[in-house]
Enzyme design. Structure first.
Site, PDB file in Angstrom:
ATOM      1  N   CYS A 159      -2.116  -2.107   4.607  1.00  0.00           N
ATOM      2  CA  CYS A 159      -1.849  -0.862   3.795  1.00  0.00           C
ATOM      3  C   CYS A 159      -2.839   0.096   4.197  1.00  0.00           C
ATOM      4  CB  CYS A 159      -2.114  -1.389   2.311  1.00  0.00           C
ATOM      5  SG  CYS A 159      -3.672  -2.379   2.111  1.00  0.00           S
ATOM      6  N   GLU A 163      -2.291  -2.264  -6.546  1.00  0.00           N
ATOM      7  CA  GLU A 163      -2.877  -1.868  -5.139  1.00  0.00           C
ATOM      8  C   GLU A 163      -1.683  -1.550  -4.308  1.00  0.00           C
ATOM      9  OE1 GLU A 163      -6.041  -1.611  -4.215  1.00  0.00           O
ATOM     10  OE2 GLU A 163      -6.831  -2.811  -5.975  1.00  0.00           O
TER      11      GLU A 163
HETATM   12  P1  NDP Z   1       7.194  -4.705  -2.609  1.00  0.00           P
HETATM   13  O1  NDP Z   1       6.766  -3.951  -3.550  1.00  0.00           O
HETATM   14  O2  NDP Z   1       8.662  -4.745  -2.080  1.00  0.00           O
HETATM   15  O3  NDP Z   1       6.989  -6.495  -3.000  1.00  0.00           O
HETATM   16  C1  NDP Z   1       5.412  -6.923  -3.313  1.00  0.00           C
HETATM   17  C2  NDP Z   1       5.969  -8.143  -4.204  1.00  0.00           C
HETATM   18  O4  NDP Z   1       6.323  -7.614  -5.568  1.00  0.00           O
HETATM   19  C3  NDP Z   1       6.616  -9.252  -3.470  1.00  0.00           C
HETATM   20  O5  NDP Z   1       6.044 -10.375  -4.033  1.00  0.00           O
HETATM   21  C4  NDP Z   1       8.009  -8.882  -4.435  1.00  0.00           C
HETATM   22  O6  NDP Z   1       8.810  -9.850  -4.462  1.00  0.00           O
HETATM   23  C5  NDP Z   1       7.401  -8.509  -5.705  1.00  0.00           C
HETATM   24  N1  NDP Z   1       8.633  -7.694  -6.245  1.00  0.00           N
HETATM   25  C6  NDP Z   1       9.537  -6.882  -5.582  1.00  0.00           C
HETATM   26  N2  NDP Z   1      10.124  -6.298  -6.834  1.00  0.00           N
HETATM   27  C7  NDP Z   1       9.462  -6.504  -8.064  1.00  0.00           C
HETATM   28  C8  NDP Z   1       9.891  -6.279  -9.435  1.00  0.00           C
HETATM   29  N3  NDP Z   1      10.753  -5.424  -9.637  1.00  0.00           N
HETATM   30  N4  NDP Z   1       8.916  -6.663 -10.384  1.00  0.00           N
HETATM   31  C9  NDP Z   1       8.103  -7.596 -10.026  1.00  0.00           C
HETATM   32  N5  NDP Z   1       7.717  -8.221  -8.602  1.00  0.00           N
HETATM   33  C10 NDP Z   1       8.571  -7.406  -7.750  1.00  0.00           C
HETATM   34  O7  NDP Z   1       6.211  -4.469  -1.300  1.00  0.00           O
HETATM   35  P2  NDP Z   1       6.539  -5.123   0.180  1.00  0.00           P
HETATM   36  O8  NDP Z   1       6.635  -6.528   0.080  1.00  0.00           O
HETATM   37  O9  NDP Z   1       7.250  -4.315   0.976  1.00  0.00           O
HETATM   38  O10 NDP Z   1       4.881  -4.930   0.690  1.00  0.00           O
HETATM   39  C11 NDP Z   1       4.454  -3.776   1.457  1.00  0.00           C
HETATM   40  C12 NDP Z   1       3.745  -2.820   0.601  1.00  0.00           C
HETATM   41  O11 NDP Z   1       2.599  -3.259   0.024  1.00  0.00           O
HETATM   42  C13 NDP Z   1       3.560  -1.581   1.306  1.00  0.00           C
HETATM   43  O12 NDP Z   1       3.906  -0.506   0.563  1.00  0.00           O
HETATM   44  C14 NDP Z   1       2.021  -1.781   1.491  1.00  0.00           C
HETATM   45  O13 NDP Z   1       1.215  -0.439   1.769  1.00  0.00           O
HETATM   46  C15 NDP Z   1       1.755  -2.402   0.231  1.00  0.00           C
HETATM   47  N6  NDP Z   1       0.240  -2.920   0.297  1.00  0.00           N
HETATM   48  C16 NDP Z   1      -0.807  -2.435  -0.512  1.00  0.00           C
HETATM   49  C17 NDP Z   1      -1.893  -2.968  -0.368  1.00  0.00           C
HETATM   50  C18 NDP Z   1      -3.251  -2.452  -1.071  1.00  0.00           C
HETATM   51  O14 NDP Z   1      -4.193  -3.312  -1.381  1.00  0.00           O
HETATM   52  N7  NDP Z   1      -3.184  -1.358  -1.759  1.00  0.00           N
HETATM   53  C19 NDP Z   1      -2.096  -4.218   0.396  1.00  0.00           C
HETATM   54  C20 NDP Z   1      -0.863  -4.673   1.104  1.00  0.00           C
HETATM   55  C21 NDP Z   1       0.164  -4.211   0.851  1.00  0.00           C
HETATM   56  P3  NDP Z   1      10.002 -10.272  -3.389  1.00  0.00           P
HETATM   57  O15 NDP Z   1       9.234 -11.086  -2.397  1.00  0.00           O
HETATM   58  O16 NDP Z   1      11.156 -10.955  -4.060  1.00  0.00           O
HETATM   59  O17 NDP Z   1      10.481  -8.919  -2.577  1.00  0.00           O
END
Ligand code: NDP
Length: 512
Positions: free
Chosen positions: A283, A249
């Protein structure tokens, strides 16, 4: 409020074997909120193994008994909603109104799957190869250990909307919440255990995504990820190498269309609610507004009136329409997008600056016009309270421009005629389209799957798909009499002729 005793109790739920910790931020003040444990890749491996052990037993628990736990969880969520909102607001800086919506989302998820899961997960009789002679069933087998990775913007809702169906389907879960927002998620995990979830079935690990998240992707049997498109691609590639399934997502650059026949005041109010929900860190929030030229001036005037009327505050009551951004990083992205647009000739109709007098990460709701393709905010997700308004001459132009993005998560259409809105919706390339609303009614309609098209994701949450994705289908077929091995005395050519005759008969009489 958040006490040391509460933090200690919640942090006890984290699978972490070292004394390493992270500091999280109290978003309204910028001070330290809590120290949360840091898990290592070895902790993840142990958590997955422990989860796997418990899952073997859980898979044998009747679906009705699994659901009974979630019904108790539903009651506990309602009972503790105020405390959860307190934690959620401290960790994210969102308004109480946004926190209320967020805490409500898992209640809808539980209500829906409590009703639907028993039938969806029950073995189904399927037509056998030959009627009467072959008995075929389809079973739904849990994947095993599901890895759930969630972001910081809706940390409570997004974690539980995924964990609940995964567990009801008979899986164990290893969850990695975003570090900054770990406590509210742990609060829910604690309540779920109080509701009777078998110990060890839901494991929580905390740490940097590329370390701890990667360790989950490398070991779990299925990955449910919510976050950015960039990380989603990395996870898909990694999970693909292991041939494990995943749902993603991801981000969006959502359009909102105000058609010529819209109720302009309703559209202005609805647009403000959805564009600035959670300070635009949603999002599904629209960042691009396409307004028909016939009502453009009227809409912009009313929209600006509504935006200027918004109350921004750092408070734990329901008075604020909008709260803070969640982090310095998010504030910097928003500032960068607005300054870039301003420098390249965009007009700032309202907003356009930070509000440090309210809190370290507050930013004004901002409305831009004259945004052009060379500006960062034209087609990159800002994920903040910044929208661009575009005047369109025709409905076809609105649809074309709405679709001219690599994303396809959510769209909104405002029209007095729902049928007209539906005709336009059918031409939009977005996984969810809201008519006369921004994002709430689609999300709350749990019977229909939702998710992203194009770069906004793969797979769906909600609906039958949101549960069945956590299972493998298993085809069990039995021949009641020997069919595929002809008796020794029968020449094989005769057997072929007999079978072909039978196939012809089935086709002609449409027995199947
Ligand atoms: P990220 O992709 O940076 O992070 C999301 C999660 O993934 C965090 O827990 C993060 O950990 C983890 N993560 C980061 N890198 C990796 C990796 N290489 N492997 C596995 N896990 C990893 O997103 P954001 O935190 O910036 O969230 C915002 C984004 O999420 C926006 O683009 C938004 O649109 C999207 N979003 C989509 C939704 C949907 O339902 N479609 C709903 C809500 C948000 P860490 O905390 O350490 O960075």
């Amino acid at each position: 409020m958040i006490t040391d005793a509460l933090v200690a109790r919640l942090c006890d739920r984290v699978a972490a074997s070292t004394a390493d910790t992270f500091n999280t931020v109290d978003v309204f003040t910028g001070g330290t909120l809590a120290k949360v444990p840091r898990s290592s890749p070895e902790d993840v491996a142990e958590a997955v193994e422990a989860a796997r052990e418990t899952q073997r037993v859980w898979a044998g628990v009747a679906v009705a008994d699994r659901i009974a736990i979630f019904e108790r969880f539903h009651g506990l969520l309602l009972k503790h909603a105020e405390e959860i909102m307190d934690v959620l607001q401290s960790e994210t800086g969102k308004s109480r109104r946004d926190a209320f919506l967020e805490v409500s989302a898992p209640l809808v998820t539980i209500g829906y799957y409590a009703r639907k899961a028993p039938k969806l997960l029950a073995p189904q009789r399927r037509q056998g190869m030959l009627p009467g002679l072959v008995k075929t069933s389809e079973l739904r087998v849990p994947k095993g250990v599901v890895g759930t990775i969630t972001p910081w913007n809706y940390p409570f809702a997004l974690a539980f909307m995924d964990i609940i169906p995964a567990l009801i389907a008979g899986n164990a879960v290893v969850l990695k919440p975003d570090t900054q927002t770990a406590l509210c998620t742990l609060y829910g995990v604690d309540l779920l255990y109080q509701a009777g979830l078998p110990q060890g079935l839901l494991q929580v690990v905390i740490g940097d995504g590329p370390v701890v998240g990667t360790a989950i992707v490398d070991t779990a049997d299925y990955i449910g990820f919510t976050g950015s498109t960039r990380t989603g691609r990395e996870i898909a590639a990694r999970a693909g190498r292991r041939l494990v399934g995943y749902s993603l997502e991801l981000g969006g650059k959502n359009p909102l269309l105000v058609l010529a026949d819209a109720n302009v005041q309703q559209a202005a109010v609805g647009a403000v609610q959805t564009c600035f929900s959670n300070s635009g860190q949603l999002c599904m929030s629209p960042e691009r507004l396409f307004v028909h030229t016939e009502i453009y001036d009227d809409f912009v005037r009313r929209f600006l009136d509504e935006v200027k009327r918004m109350n921004l505050a750092a408070g734990y009551d329901y008075s604020a329409d909008m709260g803070s951004l969640t982090s310095q990083r998010q504030l910097e992205t928003v500032q960068k997008h607005v300054e870039d647009a301003r420098a390249k000739g965009a007009t700032v109709l309202t907003g356009g600056k930070a509000m440090p007098e309210l809190g370290p990460f507050f930013y004004e709701p901002t409305v831009l016009t004259d945004v052009t393709p060379e500006m960062l905010c034209y087609d990159n997700e800002t994920f903040g309270p910044v929208v661009s308004i575009y005047r369109v001459a025709t409905e076809a132009e609105a649809i074309d421009r709405a679709n001219a993005t690599s994303y396809g998560l959510n769209a909104s259409v405002f029209s007095k005629s729902i049928e007209h809105g539906e005709r336009v919706a059918a031409q939009l390339k977005a996984g969810t389209v809201h008519i006369n609303d921004g994002h709430v009614v689609g999300l709350g309609s749990a019977d229909a799957p939702m998710g992203g098209m194009k770069d906004s994701g793969i797979g769906r949450r909600n609906g039958a798909e949101g549960l069945l994705k956590y299972t493998e289908s298993q085809n069990i077929s039995a021949q009641r009499v020997p069919l595929v091995t002809p008796p020794r005395w029968l020449p094989f050519g005769w057997y072929v002729k007999g079978m072909q005759g039978l196939l012809r008969l089935i086709r002609r009489t449409n027995i199947r």
